[in-house]
Design an enzyme around this catalytic site. Structure first.
Site, short mmCIF file in Angstrom:
data_model
loop_
_atom_site.label_atom_id
_atom_site.label_comp_id
_atom_site.label_asym_id
_atom_site.label_seq_id
_atom_site.Cartn_x
_atom_site.Cartn_y
_atom_site.Cartn_z
N GLY A 58 0.79 -1.24 0.00
CA GLY A 58 0.00 0.00 0.00
C GLY A 58 0.82 1.28 0.00
O GLY A 58 0.32 2.33 0.37
N ILE A 80 -5.71 12.30 6.55
CA ILE A 80 -4.38 12.72 6.08
C ILE A 80 -4.47 12.88 4.57
O ILE A 80 -5.09 12.04 3.89
CB ILE A 80 -3.31 11.64 6.41
CG1 ILE A 80 -3.23 11.39 7.92
CG2 ILE A 80 -1.94 12.06 5.87
CD1 ILE A 80 -2.30 10.26 8.32
N LEU A 91 -3.15 10.22 -1.73
CA LEU A 91 -3.82 9.96 -3.02
C LEU A 91 -5.21 9.38 -2.81
O LEU A 91 -6.18 9.83 -3.41
CB LEU A 91 -3.00 8.95 -3.83
CG LEU A 91 -2.00 9.46 -4.83
CD1 LEU A 91 -1.46 8.28 -5.64
CD2 LEU A 91 -2.63 10.48 -5.76
N TYR A 135 -18.09 9.79 2.65
CA TYR A 135 -17.27 8.58 2.84
C TYR A 135 -18.05 7.33 2.38
O TYR A 135 -17.47 6.29 2.06
CB TYR A 135 -16.84 8.48 4.31
CG TYR A 135 -15.59 7.65 4.50
CD1 TYR A 135 -14.40 7.98 3.86
CD2 TYR A 135 -15.59 6.52 5.32
CE1 TYR A 135 -13.25 7.22 4.03
CE2 TYR A 135 -14.46 5.76 5.50
CZ TYR A 135 -13.29 6.11 4.85
OH TYR A 135 -12.16 5.35 5.02
N ASP A 172 -1.28 -7.14 -6.99
CA ASP A 172 -2.62 -6.56 -7.07
C ASP A 172 -3.50 -7.51 -6.25
O ASP A 172 -3.69 -8.66 -6.63
CB ASP A 172 -3.06 -6.52 -8.54
CG ASP A 172 -4.48 -5.98 -8.70
OD1 ASP A 172 -5.23 -5.98 -7.71
OD2 ASP A 172 -4.82 -5.58 -9.82
N SER A 212 2.08 8.28 1.48
CA SER A 212 1.23 7.15 1.89
C SER A 212 1.42 6.83 3.37
O SER A 212 2.55 6.86 3.88
CB SER A 212 1.59 5.89 1.09
OG SER A 212 1.33 6.07 -0.27
N ILE A 213 0.33 6.44 4.01
CA ILE A 213 0.42 6.01 5.41
C ILE A 213 1.36 4.81 5.52
O ILE A 213 2.16 4.71 6.45
CB ILE A 213 -0.99 5.69 5.95
CG1 ILE A 213 -1.82 6.98 6.03
CG2 ILE A 213 -0.91 4.99 7.30
CD1 ILE A 213 -3.26 6.79 6.44
N LYS A 257 -15.02 0.02 5.75
CA LYS A 257 -14.21 0.11 6.99
C LYS A 257 -14.91 -0.56 8.16
O LYS A 257 -14.26 -1.17 9.02
CB LYS A 257 -13.88 1.57 7.31
CG LYS A 257 -12.91 2.23 6.34
CD LYS A 257 -11.61 1.48 6.14
CE LYS A 257 -10.58 2.26 5.34
NZ LYS A 257 -9.47 1.41 4.86
N ALA A 285 -12.34 2.30 -3.67
CA ALA A 285 -13.77 2.28 -4.01
C ALA A 285 -13.93 3.10 -5.28
O ALA A 285 -13.31 4.16 -5.43
CB ALA A 285 -14.60 2.89 -2.89
P1 NAP Z 1 -2.56 5.89 -0.63
O1 NAP Z 1 -1.21 6.44 -0.43
O2 NAP Z 1 -3.26 6.24 -1.90
O3 NAP Z 1 -2.50 4.30 -0.45
C1 NAP Z 1 -3.51 3.44 -0.89
C2 NAP Z 1 -2.81 2.24 -1.48
O4 NAP Z 1 -3.75 1.21 -1.86
C3 NAP Z 1 -2.05 2.61 -2.76
O5 NAP Z 1 -0.71 2.18 -2.64
C4 NAP Z 1 -2.80 1.83 -3.83
O6 NAP Z 1 -1.96 1.46 -4.91
C5 NAP Z 1 -3.21 0.62 -3.03
N1 NAP Z 1 -4.17 -0.20 -3.76
C6 NAP Z 1 -5.38 0.14 -4.25
N2 NAP Z 1 -5.93 -0.91 -4.90
C7 NAP Z 1 -5.03 -1.94 -4.79
C8 NAP Z 1 -5.00 -3.27 -5.25
N3 NAP Z 1 -6.00 -3.80 -5.97
N4 NAP Z 1 -3.93 -4.04 -4.95
C9 NAP Z 1 -2.90 -3.55 -4.26
N5 NAP Z 1 -2.85 -2.28 -3.82
C10 NAP Z 1 -3.91 -1.48 -4.08
O7 NAP Z 1 -3.54 6.35 0.54
P2 NAP Z 1 -3.51 6.17 2.13
O8 NAP Z 1 -4.36 7.26 2.64
O9 NAP Z 1 -2.13 6.01 2.62
O10 NAP Z 1 -4.33 4.82 2.33
C11 NAP Z 1 -3.84 3.70 3.02
C12 NAP Z 1 -4.91 3.11 3.92
O11 NAP Z 1 -5.17 4.04 4.97
C13 NAP Z 1 -6.25 2.86 3.23
O12 NAP Z 1 -6.81 1.67 3.76
C14 NAP Z 1 -7.06 4.06 3.68
O13 NAP Z 1 -8.46 3.81 3.64
C15 NAP Z 1 -6.56 4.19 5.09
N6 NAP Z 1 -6.84 5.46 5.77
C16 NAP Z 1 -6.54 6.64 5.16
C17 NAP Z 1 -6.82 7.84 5.81
C18 NAP Z 1 -6.52 9.16 5.16
O14 NAP Z 1 -7.13 10.16 5.57
N7 NAP Z 1 -5.63 9.23 4.21
C19 NAP Z 1 -7.39 7.83 7.10
C20 NAP Z 1 -7.66 6.61 7.70
C21 NAP Z 1 -7.39 5.42 7.03
P3 NAP Z 1 -1.81 2.49 -6.17
O15 NAP Z 1 -1.57 3.86 -5.67
O16 NAP Z 1 -0.66 1.93 -6.89
O17 NAP Z 1 -3.11 2.42 -6.89
#
Ligand code: NAP
Length: 272
Positions: A12, A191, A194, A155, A64, A18-19, A162, A95
């Site tokens: 991820g 946060i 992307l 959301y 993937d 990214s987190i 979630k 989503a």
């Molecule tokens: P992010 O940097 O966009 O990370 C999301 C990751 O999911 C990306 O690396 C994306 O890959 C990957 N992904 C999507 N579909 C996939 C698949 N089929 N197979 C493998 N990887 C896949 O965003 P993020 O905010 O750090 O999100 C990470 C997690 O934290 C998510 O579960 C999100 O819901 C959660 N979260 C985020 C927040 C926030 O506010 N940002 C708050 C709480 C929880 P690609 O980029 O290559 O498509």
């Protein structure tokens, strides 16, 4: 070095915002060795410098999670290159756009299926398929958000995903507990990443959280990273099935905070 001797896989990381990058970096700082994954060839190049940064240029693997055969292939590569692993970071969600704005009632079934498959089922599948290469005190971590517990504007579909993910953590924790494997989630505050950019009016959510969280700040991937590292380390060896909030305390608030003037008249702290 809290993570010295630990090996793991982080799924991820899209970029340095990214987190998952925050968590990987915190683990690396504490001595962990890791592999990271990319979604498909389009993203491999972007992740190459990040893998170098994390000391794992020779362990950058495709995965993937919507493709079962890629998860099986990942297990085989891990077995060959790393032997066993001690932790898995599942920081993945997706989503379709039509599930993240507009009226909730209009969510299409195919969007629902895609979101559940990638954002929830993948955790079960990864745990099952990678179990043969996991050490007997391994730790699995996933990422959730408060929108899986209470209504958050736009959301929508991800809120349902979630909520399901959080229950999945609890059932997985019970099932894998007998094998010594722990499963936890961090419910992170909003946060700018992307994935977050796909949520309608996300900048308003950020401002609202900052104004109303007890700490009056939004959290960073560095803060989530350190808490994630704790949950992956032996420091949390007695913790499983938990949804741990790293949100500046936002989740404890039942109402926006108010200030009282000299006459005892309340007004909102947040002026917008
Ligand atoms: P992010 O940097 O966009 O990370 C999301 C990751 O999911 C990306 O690396 C994306 O890959 C990957 N992904 C999507 N579909 C996939 C698949 N089929 N197979 C493998 N990887 C896949 O965003 P993020 O905010 O750090 O999100 C990470 C997690 O934290 C998510 O579960 C999100 O819901 C959660 N979260 C985020 C927040 C926030 O506010 N940002 C708050 C709480 C929880 P690609 O980029 O290559 O498509």
């Amino acid at each position: 070095m809290i993570m010295k001797g630990k090996k793991g896989i982080v799924l991820g990381i899209a970029n340095k915002r990214s987190i998952a990058y925050g968590i990987a970096n915190a683990c690396r700082e504490q001595g962990a060795e890791m592999a990271i994954t990319f979604l498909n060839e389009r993203f491999e190049g972007k992740l190459t410098p990040i893998a170098e940064d994390l000391g794992c240029s020779d362990r950058l693997y495709p995965c993937d999670v919507s493709k079962a055969e890629e998860i099986v292939a990942l297990r085989e590569t891990i077995a060959k290159d790393m032997g066993q692993i001690d932790f898995i970071v599942h920081s993945i969600a997706f989503a379709p756009k039509e599930g993240l704005d507009g009226r909730f009632i209009n969510i299409p079934k195919d969007a629902f299926d895609v979101a559940m498959n990638i954002s929830v089922y993948s955790l079960i599948e990864l745990a099952r398929e990678l179990k043969p290469v996991m050490s007997d005190n391994a730790s699995i971590l996933t990422l959730s958000y408060y929108g899986g517990e209470k209504y958050i504007p736009n959301y929508n579909l991800m809120g349902i995903a979630k909520a399901t993910l959080e229950m999945t953590v609890k059932y997985l924790a019970e099932d894998l507990g007998k094998d010594g494997i722990r499963v936890n989630a961090i419910s992170a505050g909003p946060i700018k990443t992307l994935a977050a950019a796909g949520i309608g009016e996300f900048s308003f959510i950020l401002k609202w959280n900052q104004a109303n969280a007890p700490l009056k700040k939004n959290v960073t991937i560095h803060q989530v990273g350190n808490s994630g590292m704790y949950l992956l380390s032996d420091l949390s060896s007695g913790v499983t099935g938990e949804i741990h909030y790293v949100d500046g305390g936002y989740n404890v608030m039942g109402m926006p905070a108010v200030e009282f003037d000299d006459k005892g008249k309340p007004s909102l702290v947040w002026k917008g």
